[in-house]
Design a protein around this motif. Structure first.
Motif, PDB file in Angstrom:
ATOM      1  N   SER A   1       0.828  -1.207   0.000  1.00  0.00           N
ATOM      2  CA  SER A   1       0.000   0.000   0.000  1.00  0.00           C
ATOM      3  C   SER A   1       0.861   1.254   0.000  1.00  0.00           C
ATOM      4  N   ASN A   2       1.897   1.265   0.809  1.00  0.00           N
ATOM      5  CA  ASN A   2       2.796   2.420   0.831  1.00  0.00           C
ATOM      6  C   ASN A   2       3.563   2.546  -0.471  1.00  0.00           C
ATOM      7  N   MET A   3       3.979   1.436  -1.037  1.00  0.00           N
ATOM      8  CA  MET A   3       4.664   1.489  -2.327  1.00  0.00           C
ATOM      9  C   MET A   3       3.748   2.080  -3.393  1.00  0.00           C
ATOM     10  N   HIS A   4       2.471   1.727  -3.337  1.00  0.00           N
ATOM     11  CA  HIS A   4       1.513   2.220  -4.324  1.00  0.00           C
ATOM     12  C   HIS A   4       1.488   3.744  -4.348  1.00  0.00           C
ATOM     13  N   HIS A   5       1.547   4.358  -3.183  1.00  0.00           N
ATOM     14  CA  HIS A   5       1.471   5.818  -3.118  1.00  0.00           C
ATOM     15  C   HIS A   5       2.599   6.485  -3.892  1.00  0.00           C
ATOM     16  N   TYR A   6       3.837   6.038  -3.674  1.00  0.00           N
ATOM     17  CA  TYR A   6       4.909   6.747  -4.375  1.00  0.00           C
ATOM     18  C   TYR A   6       5.113   6.251  -5.796  1.00  0.00           C
ATOM     19  N   VAL A   7       4.760   5.005  -6.087  1.00  0.00           N
ATOM     20  CA  VAL A   7       4.876   4.516  -7.468  1.00  0.00           C
ATOM     21  C   VAL A   7       3.885   5.251  -8.364  1.00  0.00           C
ATOM     22  N   ARG A   8       2.684   5.468  -7.855  1.00  0.00           N
ATOM     23  CA  ARG A   8       1.665   6.187  -8.627  1.00  0.00           C
ATOM     24  C   ARG A   8       2.130   7.603  -8.960  1.00  0.00           C
ATOM     25  N   GLN A   9       2.917   8.185  -8.078  1.00  0.00           N
ATOM     26  CA  GLN A   9       3.405   9.543  -8.267  1.00  0.00           C
ATOM     27  C   GLN A   9       4.604   9.620  -9.225  1.00  0.00           C
ATOM     28  N   THR A  10       5.258   8.501  -9.459  1.00  0.00           N
ATOM     29  CA  THR A  10       6.487   8.481 -10.251  1.00  0.00           C
ATOM     30  C   THR A  10       6.300   9.020 -11.662  1.00  0.00           C
ATOM     31  N   THR A  11       5.215   8.665 -12.333  1.00  0.00           N
ATOM     32  CA  THR A  11       5.037   9.132 -13.715  1.00  0.00           C
ATOM     33  C   THR A  11       4.904  10.653 -13.762  1.00  0.00           C
TER      34      THR A  11
ATOM     35  N   HIS B   1      -5.169  -9.896  -5.082  1.00  0.00           N
ATOM     36  CA  HIS B   1      -4.924 -11.334  -4.921  1.00  0.00           C
ATOM     37  C   HIS B   1      -4.727 -11.704  -3.441  1.00  0.00           C
ATOM     38  N   LEU B   2      -4.296 -10.746  -2.646  1.00  0.00           N
ATOM     39  CA  LEU B   2      -4.124 -10.976  -1.210  1.00  0.00           C
ATOM     40  C   LEU B   2      -5.429 -10.787  -0.432  1.00  0.00           C
ATOM     41  N   GLY B   3      -6.495 -10.386  -1.132  1.00  0.00           N
ATOM     42  CA  GLY B   3      -7.772 -10.154  -0.479  1.00  0.00           C
ATOM     43  C   GLY B   3      -7.923  -8.742   0.070  1.00  0.00           C
ATOM     44  N   ALA B   4      -6.997  -7.853  -0.273  1.00  0.00           N
ATOM     45  CA  ALA B   4      -7.084  -6.454   0.164  1.00  0.00           C
ATOM     46  C   ALA B   4      -7.869  -5.654  -0.875  1.00  0.00           C
ATOM     47  N   ASP B   5      -8.304  -4.488  -0.496  1.00  0.00           N
ATOM     48  CA  ASP B   5      -9.111  -3.627  -1.365  1.00  0.00           C
ATOM     49  C   ASP B   5      -8.232  -2.554  -2.010  1.00  0.00           C
ATOM     50  N   PRO B   6      -7.846  -2.725  -3.268  1.00  0.00           N
ATOM     51  CA  PRO B   6      -6.981  -1.719  -3.906  1.00  0.00           C
ATOM     52  C   PRO B   6      -7.670  -0.373  -4.071  1.00  0.00           C
ATOM     53  N   GLU B   7      -8.997  -0.352  -4.202  1.00  0.00           N
ATOM     54  CA  GLU B   7      -9.701   0.923  -4.337  1.00  0.00           C
ATOM     55  C   GLU B   7      -9.552   1.760  -3.066  1.00  0.00           C
ATOM     56  N   TYR B   8      -9.550   1.097  -1.915  1.00  0.00           N
ATOM     57  CA  TYR B   8      -9.322   1.808  -0.657  1.00  0.00           C
ATOM     58  C   TYR B   8      -7.932   2.441  -0.669  1.00  0.00           C
ATOM     59  N   VAL B   9      -6.938   1.681  -1.082  1.00  0.00           N
ATOM     60  CA  VAL B   9      -5.563   2.191  -1.148  1.00  0.00           C
ATOM     61  C   VAL B   9      -5.481   3.356  -2.129  1.00  0.00           C
ATOM     62  N   MET B  10      -6.128   3.223  -3.279  1.00  0.00           N
ATOM     63  CA  MET B  10      -6.049   4.236  -4.327  1.00  0.00           C
ATOM     64  C   MET B  10      -6.731   5.552  -3.936  1.00  0.00           C
ATOM     65  N   PHE B  11      -7.866   5.470  -3.240  1.00  0.00           N
ATOM     66  CA  PHE B  11      -8.686   6.662  -3.059  1.00  0.00           C
ATOM     67  C   PHE B  11      -8.854   7.156  -1.615  1.00  0.00           C
ATOM     68  N   HIS B  12      -8.554   6.298  -0.620  1.00  0.00           N
ATOM     69  CA  HIS B  12      -8.866   6.700   0.748  1.00  0.00           C
ATOM     70  C   HIS B  12      -7.711   6.564   1.733  1.00  0.00           C
ATOM     71  N   ARG B  13      -6.773   5.730   1.457  1.00  0.00           N
ATOM     72  CA  ARG B  13      -5.710   5.455   2.407  1.00  0.00           C
ATOM     73  C   ARG B  13      -4.617   6.513   2.309  1.00  0.00           C
TER      74      ARG B  13
END
Length: 176
Positions: free
Chosen positions: A31-41, A80-92
């Motif tokens: 989840s933390n990786m997602h935040h900065y990877v999304r910002q990389t582009t 695939h781990l059963g986590a909610d990626p939409e939560y990570v993308m928009f709320h976390r």
């Protein structure tokens, strides 16, 4: 390269090698990786804009092309781990350490407009995967399997994809 040994001897990597990381901790990491990877582009787009010469702009454009939609593999791993990626993308919100890392990246390109200084941040992340010990991926997959995940390779695509993208003589880390 000298720092990589310390990283892989540190608590995060050791918890993978020693099979002690929990599923929740791995989800938190992704989840933390997602935040900065999304910002990389966004940052690489600014690096292209601020590159002082054609060769450097070309390099950043190639690097940018390799990073577009990179966060989707994290979203798939989370799913695939059963986590909610939409939560990570928009709320976390990212952890304070991740937010600080993101702020450093933002400052180097938005305030200083220095594309070379900006590259120090992604080089850290890419250096970690480019210099990954051979047994790391098998340990990570065994750990994920121990949580009852039938196909652990489907929950580890982000980190394992980087070993090919970033590693080797033609990877992001070496060529940058």
């Amino acid at each position: 390269k000298h720092w990589m040994h310390r990283f892989y001897a540190g608590s995060w990597a050791r918890s993978i090698f020693e099979q002690t990381m929990t599923r929740e901790q791995y989800v938190e990491s992704l989840s933390n990786m997602h935040h900065y990877v999304r910002q990389t582009t966004q940052h690489l787009g600014r690096a292209v804009a601020h590159a002082p010469d054609r060769e450097l702009r070309r390099h950043f454009v190639e690097h940018l092309n390799g990073e577009i939609n990179h966060e989707i593999s994290i979203e798939n791993d989370l799913r695939h781990l059963g986590a909610d990626p939409e939560y990570v993308m928009f709320h976390r919100a990212p952890s304070p350490a991740t937010k600080a890392f993101m702020a450093i990246q933002e400052t180097t390109i938005a305030f200083y407009r220095d594309p070379m200084l900006l590259m120090a941040c992604p080089l850290v992340a890419e250096g970690v995967t480019a210099n990954m010990p051979k047994q790391f991926v098998s340990c990570l997959r065994a750990l994920v399997a121990s949580w009852g995940i039938a196909k652990p390779e489907k929950a580890t695509t982000f980190l394992t994809s980087h070993t090919h993208t970033d590693g080797g003589d033609d990877g992001h880390w070496q060529t940058t």
